[in-house]
Design a protein around this motif. Structure first.
Motif, PDB file in Angstrom:
ATOM      1  N   GLU A 349      -1.515 -18.575  -9.095  1.00 60.37           N
ATOM      2  CA  GLU A 349      -1.388 -18.739 -10.536  1.00 60.37           C
ATOM      3  C   GLU A 349      -2.696 -19.247 -11.144  1.00 60.37           C
ATOM      4  O   GLU A 349      -3.095 -18.811 -12.242  1.00 60.37           O
ATOM      5  CB  GLU A 349      -0.240 -19.690 -10.859  1.00 60.37           C
ATOM      6  N   ALA A 350      -3.352 -20.158 -10.446  1.00 61.65           N
ATOM      7  CA  ALA A 350      -4.637 -20.660 -10.925  1.00 61.65           C
ATOM      8  C   ALA A 350      -5.668 -19.529 -10.997  1.00 61.65           C
ATOM      9  O   ALA A 350      -6.460 -19.451 -11.945  1.00 61.65           O
ATOM     10  CB  ALA A 350      -5.140 -21.775 -10.010  1.00 61.65           C
ATOM     11  N   ALA A 351      -5.647 -18.653 -10.018  1.00 65.07           N
ATOM     12  CA  ALA A 351      -6.569 -17.517 -10.017  1.00 65.07           C
ATOM     13  C   ALA A 351      -6.295 -16.600 -11.197  1.00 65.07           C
ATOM     14  O   ALA A 351      -7.222 -16.090 -11.842  1.00 65.07           O
ATOM     15  CB  ALA A 351      -6.452 -16.753  -8.699  1.00 65.07           C
ATOM     16  N   ALA A 352      -5.027 -16.368 -11.485  1.00 63.66           N
ATOM     17  CA  ALA A 352      -4.663 -15.500 -12.602  1.00 63.66           C
ATOM     18  C   ALA A 352      -5.064 -16.112 -13.941  1.00 63.66           C
ATOM     19  O   ALA A 352      -5.488 -15.402 -14.858  1.00 63.66           O
ATOM     20  CB  ALA A 352      -3.158 -15.231 -12.575  1.00 63.66           C
ATOM     21  N   ARG A 353      -4.953 -17.421 -14.052  1.00 66.22           N
ATOM     22  CA  ARG A 353      -5.243 -18.097 -15.320  1.00 66.22           C
ATOM     23  C   ARG A 353      -6.736 -18.366 -15.516  1.00 66.22           C
ATOM     24  O   ARG A 353      -7.258 -18.213 -16.632  1.00 66.22           O
ATOM     25  CB  ARG A 353      -4.483 -19.433 -15.378  1.00 66.22           C
ATOM     26  N   TRP A 354      -7.426 -18.793 -14.456  1.00 66.28           N
ATOM     27  CA  TRP A 354      -8.783 -19.308 -14.624  1.00 66.28           C
ATOM     28  C   TRP A 354      -9.807 -18.678 -13.675  1.00 66.28           C
ATOM     29  O   TRP A 354     -10.938 -19.158 -13.602  1.00 66.28           O
ATOM     30  CB  TRP A 354      -8.775 -20.824 -14.428  1.00 66.28           C
ATOM     31  N   ASN A 355      -9.400 -17.628 -12.958  1.00 59.28           N
ATOM     32  CA  ASN A 355     -10.328 -16.960 -12.030  1.00 59.28           C
ATOM     33  C   ASN A 355     -10.949 -17.921 -11.021  1.00 59.28           C
ATOM     34  O   ASN A 355     -12.150 -17.840 -10.714  1.00 59.28           O
ATOM     35  CB  ASN A 355     -11.439 -16.243 -12.810  1.00 59.28           C
ATOM     36  N   THR A 356     -10.133 -18.838 -10.528  1.00 66.32           N
ATOM     37  CA  THR A 356     -10.608 -19.756  -9.496  1.00 66.32           C
ATOM     38  C   THR A 356     -10.872 -19.029  -8.175  1.00 66.32           C
ATOM     39  O   THR A 356     -11.573 -19.544  -7.304  1.00 66.32           O
ATOM     40  CB  THR A 356      -9.580 -20.875  -9.264  1.00 66.32           C
TER      41      THR A 356
END
Length: 479
Positions: A349-356
Motif C-alpha cells: 500500500e505504501a508503494a502504491a501511495r508514495w512509490n516507496t
C-alpha cells in the motif's frame, strides 16, 4: 501474600500475586507484585487471546468480514452486538487484562532496585524493558482507537486521579502513538530484557526493533487519507529503519497443547464441544471464482466434498456447509499479533501511495507472502499472480481484495483494510440488526457500561465522532 489494587476505567479490581513460571499457565487477569516478568507474560497472553479469539462475546471481526458464519445463534452475524455486551468485553479485555497489566509492569520496572550483580547492565535492561512494554501499549491503544474511535488515553489507567477519564481525540492519540513508538525503537539497545518471560520474542531486541518499526508502518498507513504528510514521513522512516522481512520476524504467541494454554480457536471449535461456526458464502464464493488455492487451508470440504458457505445472517448445518480449516483445530497453533504477511501488505500500500518501492512488485510480494504462509506451492503462486496481476488504475481494489483473501485469520486487520480501501464491497444481510442501518459496521459502539458509569465523557465523545453508531466512520476512514 501481598495484594495490589489495580484501577480500571470503571472499577477497582483486586488481584493476587503469583510466582513466575516459564509456561503460559497464568491467569490473564492476574497482576503480580514479585517481578515485571510475571506481569508481562500475563499481559502478552491476554493480548494474544483477545486478538486471536473467535468468541462471539468479544472479537467478532471474522464474522464482520464475512469469513465465518454462525450455525444456530446468528445475532452477531447480523451485527447485534448489544445482546452479549460485546463492546464491554472488548473494553475490559484491552484496558484491564492488557493495558493495566502492562502499566503495572512498567511501575515494577521503574521501581526495581537491581542487585549488585545487575547494576552494571541495569540501565540498558531497564530501557529495553520499558520500550517493550510501551510498544505493546501502543499496539493495544491503536487497536482500541481502530475499534471505537475516540477513547480514554491521557487519563486512562489512573483510577485515583481520574476515576471517570475523558475520551481523547483519535487523531491526537495516533500522533502520540507514533511519537512513542519512534522513541521506543530508538531506546532499544543490544542487551537483556525480559528473557523467556517474553513469550513473543524471548527477549530478542533485534526482533523488537523490527516489530516497533513495523508498528510504525502500520500506524502510518492507517492515517494515509487523514494526515498524509505525517503518514508518509512515518512510513518512510519505518522502512528505512527496518521492518519485518520474513516469517522469522513474526510476532506470535506459541500456544501449547493443554488447557488453559491452547489457542482460543481450538477452545471455540474443539474444546467447547460445540459446532457454532461454518463458512460464510461471500468469501467462499470469492475464493472459488478466483481459483484461490488457500481455500483448502481456510475451510474443510462438506459432506458432498464441496466448499460451500452459508448466506450471511442465516443459520446453517455443519455438514451441509464447510467447517473452518484444520489449522484452527490444532491446540498449539500460534497466535498472531503481527506477521510478515501483514507488513508486506502495508509495504504494498505504501508503494502504491508514495512509490516507496515498485508497486507491482510489492503487491506480488505481499500475495506471495500470504500464499507461503498457507503452504501454497511456488508454481501455484505464479499461476495465481498471472491471473490476478496488479492493477495500477485501481490499486485500492487490487490490494483490498488480496488483503481480504490474505487475512482470513486476522479479522481486525482485514476490517482495517476494508474500511481504508473500500474493498471488498460487502453487503449487510437483509436480516441485519436495525442499529447497522443496512450496512456492514465500520466501528464498534461504546460499552453500555461506559454510558451508565462515565456518561458525561461518553456523551461528549459520542458527539465528537458524529454519534455512537455502528455506521459512524473513524477519523481515518475518509472515503
Amino acid at each position: 501474600m501481598k495484594k495490589i489494587i489495580i484501577g480500571t476505567l470503571f472499577s477497582a479490581l483486586l488481584f493476587n500475586s503469583c510466582n513466575i513460571d516459564d509456561s503460559i499457565n497464568t491467569d490473564p487477569n492476574v497482576a503480580y507484585t514479585t517481578t515485571a516478568e510475571s506481569v508481562i507474560s500475563s499481559a502478552q497472553k491476554s493480548l494474544s487471546d483477545y486478538v486471536n479469539t473467535p468468541s462471539v462475546n468479544e472479537n467478532n471481526f471474522r464474522l464482520t468480514m464475512q469469513y465465518w458464519q454462525e450455525t444456530t445463534y446468528v445475532n452477531e452475524s447480523n451485527y447485534d452486538f448489544v445482546n452479549r455486551n460485546v463492546s464491554n468485553t472488548i473494553w475490559s479485555d484491552n484496558y484491564v487484562a492488557v493495558l493495566n497489566n502492562l502499566n503495572q509492569a512498567k511501575g515494577l520496572v521503574e521501581n526495581y532496585i537491581p542487585s549488585a550483580s545487575e547494576i552494571s547492565t541495569w540501565s540498558v535492561t531497564k530501557k529495553n524493558k520499558l520500550a517493550i512494554i510501551d510498544l505493546l501499549m501502543v499496539y493495544t491503544y491503536q487497536n482500541l482507537v481502530d475499534t471505537f474511535g475516540n477513547i480514554p488515553y491521557s487519563q486512562a489507567l489512573q483510577l485515583d486521579a481520574h476515576p471517570l477519564p475523558v475520551y481523547d481525540d483519535g487523531a491526537t492519540i495516533y500522533t502520540s502513538l507514533i511519537q512513542k513508538a519512534k522513541a521506543d525503537v530508538q531506546s532499544l539497545t543490544t542487551g537483556s530484557s525480559f528473557g523467556v518471560a517474553d513469550y513473543y520474542y524471548q527477549g530478542d531486541i533485534s526482533k523488537w526493533k523490527k516489530f516497533g518499526n513495523s508498528l510504525l508502518l502500520k500506524l502510518g498507513v492507517a492515517i494515509a487519507d487523514s494526515n498524509p504528510t505525517l503518514a508518509q514521513a512515518t512510513v518512510i522512516d519505518a522502512i528505512a529503519t527496518g521492518v519485518m522481512t520474513s516469517t522469522a520476524d513474526n510476532c506470535q504467541l506459541p500456544y501449547q497443547k493443554t488447557s488453559p494454554n491452547y489457542n482460543p480457536l481450538y477452545d471455540a471449535l474443539v474444546a467447547s464441544g460445540r459446532d457454532d461456526y461454518i463458512a460464510a458464502a461471500p468469501f467462499v464464493n470469492f475464493l472459488i471464482v478466483n481459483s484461490d488455492p488457500r481455500i483448502s487451508s481456510y475451510y474443510q470440504l462438506n459432506e458432498d466434498d464441496e466448499y460451500v458457505g452459508q448466506t450471511v445472517g442465516a443459520p446453517g448445518e455443519v455438514d451441509v456447509y464447510s467447517r473452518i480449516g484444520e489449522f484452527a483445530h490444532k491446540p498449539d497453533y500460534p497466535g498472531t499479533i503481527m506477521n510478515y504477511t501483514e507488513v508486506a501488505f502495508y509495504l504494498a500500500e505504501a508503494a502504491a501511495r508514495w512509490n516507496t518501492s515498485t508497486p507491482a512488485t510489492a503487491y506480488a510480494t505481499a500475495v506471495q507472502a500470504s500464499m507461503n504462509e498457507w503452504g501454497v506451492s511456488n508454481a501455484n503462486i505464479t499461476t495465481y499472480l498471472a491471473v490476478h496481476p496488479y492493477n495500477s488504475a485501481n490499486w485500492k481494489q487490487s490490494i483490498g481484495l488480496q488483503a481480504w483473501a490474505a487475512f482470513f485469520n486476522q479479522g481486525q486487520t482485514s476490517w482495517n483494510f476494508y474500511r481504508r480501501l473500500d474493498y471488498p464491497v460487502l453487503q449487510a444481510p437483509t436480516t441485519a440488526a436495525q442499529e447497522a442501518g443496512g450496512k456492514v459496521p465500520v466501528r464498534m459502539t461504546y460499552p453500555v457500561r461506559e454510558q451508565s458509569v462515565n456518561g458525561t465523557n461518553w456523551a461528549a465523545a459520542s458527539s465528537a465522532i458524529g454519534g455512537d453508531k455502528l455506521t459512524t466512520k473513524l477519523f481515518w476512514d475518509k472515503f
